[in-house]
Each structure stands twice: as structure tokens, then as C-alpha cells.
Design a protein around this motif. Structure first.
Motif, PDB file in Angstrom:
ATOM      1  N   LYS A   1      42.647  30.808 -13.897  1.00 40.18           N
ATOM      2  CA  LYS A   1      41.319  30.344 -13.522  1.00 40.18           C
ATOM      3  C   LYS A   1      41.333  30.050 -12.030  1.00 40.18           C
ATOM      4  O   LYS A   1      42.380  29.782 -11.448  1.00 40.18           O
ATOM      5  CB  LYS A   1      40.957  29.057 -14.275  1.00 40.18           C
ATOM      6  CG  LYS A   1      40.871  29.225 -15.769  1.00 40.18           C
ATOM      7  CD  LYS A   1      40.301  28.014 -16.478  1.00 40.18           C
ATOM      8  CE  LYS A   1      41.106  26.777 -16.270  1.00 40.18           C
ATOM      9  NZ  LYS A   1      40.651  25.639 -17.049  1.00 40.18           N
ATOM     10  N   LEU A   2      40.171  30.093 -11.438  1.00 36.16           N
ATOM     11  CA  LEU A   2      40.073  29.744 -10.025  1.00 36.16           C
ATOM     12  C   LEU A   2      40.022  28.231  -9.884  1.00 36.16           C
ATOM     13  O   LEU A   2      39.143  27.585 -10.451  1.00 36.16           O
ATOM     14  CB  LEU A   2      38.799  30.347  -9.398  1.00 36.16           C
ATOM     15  CG  LEU A   2      38.685  31.864  -9.352  1.00 36.16           C
ATOM     16  CD1 LEU A   2      37.353  32.266  -8.727  1.00 36.16           C
ATOM     17  CD2 LEU A   2      39.832  32.464  -8.568  1.00 36.16           C
ATOM     18  N   GLY A   3      40.967  27.697  -9.130  1.00 37.37           N
ATOM     19  CA  GLY A   3      40.920  26.286  -8.791  1.00 37.37           C
ATOM     20  C   GLY A   3      40.011  26.093  -7.581  1.00 37.37           C
ATOM     21  O   GLY A   3      39.514  27.068  -6.991  1.00 37.37           O
ATOM     22  N   ASN A   4      39.784  24.861  -7.175  1.00 39.13           N
ATOM     23  CA  ASN A   4      38.878  24.576  -6.052  1.00 39.13           C
ATOM     24  C   ASN A   4      39.286  25.306  -4.776  1.00 39.13           C
ATOM     25  O   ASN A   4      38.456  25.901  -4.094  1.00 39.13           O
ATOM     26  CB  ASN A   4      38.810  23.073  -5.789  1.00 39.13           C
ATOM     27  CG  ASN A   4      38.061  22.344  -6.879  1.00 39.13           C
ATOM     28  OD1 ASN A   4      37.264  22.938  -7.594  1.00 39.13           O
ATOM     29  ND2 ASN A   4      38.330  21.064  -7.018  1.00 39.13           N
ATOM     30  N   ARG A   5      40.556  25.237  -4.465  1.00 40.96           N
ATOM     31  CA  ARG A   5      41.029  25.854  -3.219  1.00 40.96           C
ATOM     32  C   ARG A   5      40.849  27.369  -3.251  1.00 40.96           C
ATOM     33  O   ARG A   5      40.351  27.975  -2.310  1.00 40.96           O
ATOM     34  CB  ARG A   5      42.493  25.476  -3.002  1.00 40.96           C
ATOM     35  CG  ARG A   5      43.028  25.896  -1.685  1.00 40.96           C
ATOM     36  CD  ARG A   5      44.397  25.302  -1.456  1.00 40.96           C
ATOM     37  NE  ARG A   5      45.054  26.091  -0.436  1.00 40.96           N
ATOM     38  CZ  ARG A   5      46.336  26.261  -0.348  1.00 40.96           C
ATOM     39  NH1 ARG A   5      47.139  25.665  -1.201  1.00 40.96           N
ATOM     40  NH2 ARG A   5      46.856  26.996   0.601  1.00 40.96           N
ATOM     41  N   THR A   6      41.246  27.985  -4.370  1.00 38.22           N
ATOM     42  CA  THR A   6      41.118  29.429  -4.498  1.00 38.22           C
ATOM     43  C   THR A   6      39.649  29.835  -4.579  1.00 38.22           C
ATOM     44  O   THR A   6      39.251  30.861  -4.029  1.00 38.22           O
ATOM     45  CB  THR A   6      41.883  29.931  -5.737  1.00 38.22           C
ATOM     46  OG1 THR A   6      43.238  29.486  -5.646  1.00 38.22           O
ATOM     47  CG2 THR A   6      41.845  31.441  -5.846  1.00 38.22           C
ATOM     48  N   GLU A   7      38.840  29.029  -5.243  1.00 37.17           N
ATOM     49  CA  GLU A   7      37.415  29.332  -5.343  1.00 37.17           C
ATOM     50  C   GLU A   7      36.774  29.370  -3.950  1.00 37.17           C
ATOM     51  O   GLU A   7      35.991  30.272  -3.649  1.00 37.17           O
ATOM     52  CB  GLU A   7      36.717  28.288  -6.215  1.00 37.17           C
ATOM     53  CG  GLU A   7      35.262  28.593  -6.445  1.00 37.17           C
ATOM     54  CD  GLU A   7      34.633  27.641  -7.446  1.00 37.17           C
ATOM     55  OE1 GLU A   7      33.457  27.846  -7.758  1.00 37.17           O
ATOM     56  OE2 GLU A   7      35.295  26.699  -7.908  1.00 37.17           O
ATOM     57  N   ASN A   8      37.112  28.422  -3.119  1.00 38.19           N
ATOM     58  CA  ASN A   8      36.581  28.418  -1.745  1.00 38.19           C
ATOM     59  C   ASN A   8      37.048  29.649  -0.969  1.00 38.19           C
ATOM     60  O   ASN A   8      36.297  30.237  -0.197  1.00 38.19           O
ATOM     61  CB  ASN A   8      36.983  27.135  -1.015  1.00 38.19           C
ATOM     62  CG  ASN A   8      36.258  25.926  -1.570  1.00 38.19           C
ATOM     63  OD1 ASN A   8      35.155  26.036  -2.093  1.00 38.19           O
ATOM     64  ND2 ASN A   8      36.892  24.777  -1.479  1.00 38.19           N
ATOM     65  N   TRP A   9      38.283  30.054  -1.167  1.00 37.95           N
ATOM     66  CA  TRP A   9      38.835  31.238  -0.518  1.00 37.95           C
ATOM     67  C   TRP A   9      38.082  32.487  -0.961  1.00 37.95           C
ATOM     68  O   TRP A   9      37.716  33.334  -0.156  1.00 37.95           O
ATOM     69  CB  TRP A   9      40.327  31.316  -0.848  1.00 37.95           C
ATOM     70  CG  TRP A   9      41.062  32.481  -0.295  1.00 37.95           C
ATOM     71  CD1 TRP A   9      41.462  32.664   0.996  1.00 37.95           C
ATOM     72  CD2 TRP A   9      41.523  33.626  -1.026  1.00 37.95           C
ATOM     73  NE1 TRP A   9      42.143  33.861   1.109  1.00 37.95           N
ATOM     74  CE2 TRP A   9      42.193  34.460  -0.126  1.00 37.95           C
ATOM     75  CE3 TRP A   9      41.435  34.014  -2.362  1.00 37.95           C
ATOM     76  CZ2 TRP A   9      42.769  35.665  -0.504  1.00 37.95           C
ATOM     77  CZ3 TRP A   9      42.018  35.207  -2.750  1.00 37.95           C
ATOM     78  CH2 TRP A   9      42.666  36.023  -1.815  1.00 37.95           C
ATOM     79  N   VAL A  10      37.819  32.585  -2.278  1.00 39.15           N
ATOM     80  CA  VAL A  10      37.094  33.730  -2.820  1.00 39.15           C
ATOM     81  C   VAL A  10      35.669  33.774  -2.273  1.00 39.15           C
ATOM     82  O   VAL A  10      35.145  34.847  -1.954  1.00 39.15           O
ATOM     83  CB  VAL A  10      37.113  33.697  -4.365  1.00 39.15           C
ATOM     84  CG1 VAL A  10      36.128  34.685  -4.966  1.00 39.15           C
ATOM     85  CG2 VAL A  10      38.517  33.963  -4.897  1.00 39.15           C
TER      86      VAL A  10
END
Length: 174
Positions: A47-56
Motif C-alpha cells: 500500500k502507499l504510505g504517506n511518504r510514498t503517496e506524496n512522492w507518487v
């Protein structure tokens, strides 16, 4: 043992029917859109975590700003649909997770109340069966099967300790 009633609630038949209708409606809407993974498959995907979600999100912005840099093998339209659908699902998932947590917490309190009352009854049956009250011996023997490790000659204080020990396990096995 004191009777600690942690919670006392009921649902009307009308409330239960409303909840069932709402859940059925949700299930019907999502039935052909959601996927159920096996436990093994769940291990394969993340799943996308907060940090990865912002990167995406930053990547999505860059792809929008400079479409000529998007590799030919990447389907940008599908990427955008996936992003939009995920953004649609996440608030729903948070709400449903909150509902699940509330129902789960309520069930834990109800289960603890039920278990503690059952232990109170069981301890009373054991006590009065030792006093040869008619009709209690078979009940005590039947209920004692729940605690196979316990000696039949345990004292009431030992039973109190057993209650404290078993209360820890209430969440996992009632």
C-alpha cells in the motif's frame, strides 16, 4: 468477583434492518469493482504510505507538466484512472475502518461482560455443587470442561487467579 458491566446497549429491529440494507447496498455497488486477494497474494502487494503517496503525487504532476518524458510503455491514462479511483476509495475506507473499529471495540466490551458473567455463574455452580445442591454436579462437570488444565479440587482463590489469567485471553478465544 464483582459484576463489572462495561457496556449496555441494544439495537432495535428497525436499526438492524437499516444497517443491513445499507451494507447490502454498499456490497452491491462495489461487487464488480473490488478484488479479494488470497493471503499469499496480499504478501505480494503493498500500500502507499504517506511518504510514498506524496512522492507518487509529485510524479503525477511531473507527468502532467512534461508528458513527453512519460515512457511509451507506461499507460498514463490508466495511471490517472488508478490515482482517481484510489483518491475516491480512500475516504470511504477511512470511514469504514472507523466503523469497523467501533464495532470491534464494542464487541470486545460485550464479550468481556458476557465472559465475566459466565465465569461468575460457573464459580457459583462449582461452589453450590460442593454443597451437594441437587442438580448442580452435572452442570459443574460439564462447564469444567472449558478449563481442562484445572484440577477439580481447586480452591475458590485459585479460581479467582484463573479468572484473572483467562481474562487476558478473552479477546482471542471466547
Amino acid at each position: 468477583m464483582t459484576n463489572n458491566n462495561l457496556i449496555s446497549i441494544t439495537f432495535t429491529e428497525e436499526e438492524v434492518q437499516q444497517i443491513e440494507t445499507a451494507l447490502t447496498s454498499i456490497e452491491q455497488i462495489i461487487s464488480d469493482k473490488v478484488i479479494n486477494l488470497t493471503p499469499e497474494e496480499r504478501q505480494l502487494y503493498g500500500k502507499l504510505g504517506n511518504r510514498t503517496e506524496n512522492w507518487v503525487k509529485r510524479i503525477s504532476e511531473y507527468m502532467d507538466q512534461k508528458p513527453e518524458l512519460v515512457p511509451i510503455y507506461l499507460d498514463k491514462d490508466e495511471f490517472d484512472r488508478d490515482m482517481k479511483t484510489r483518491e475516491t476509495i480512500m475516504p470511504m475506507l477511512r470511514r469504514i475502518t472507523g466503523i469497523h473499529e467501533s464495532l470491534d471495540d464494542t464487541t470486545k466490551l460485550l464479550s468481556t461482560d458476557i465472559y465475566n458473567a459466565s465465569l461468575g455463574y460457573y464459580n457459583n455452580i462449582k461452589l453450590i455443587s460442593r454443597q451437594n445442591i441437587p442438580g448442580t454436579t452435572n452442570i459443574a462437570k460439564d462447564l469444567a470442561a472449558q478449563f481442562p488444565r484445572r484440577s477439580k479440587q481447586a480452591t475458590i482463590s485459585d479460581d479467582t487467579n484463573a479468572i484473572m489469567d483467562t481474562t487476558v485471553d478473552v479477546d482471542s478465544d471466547i
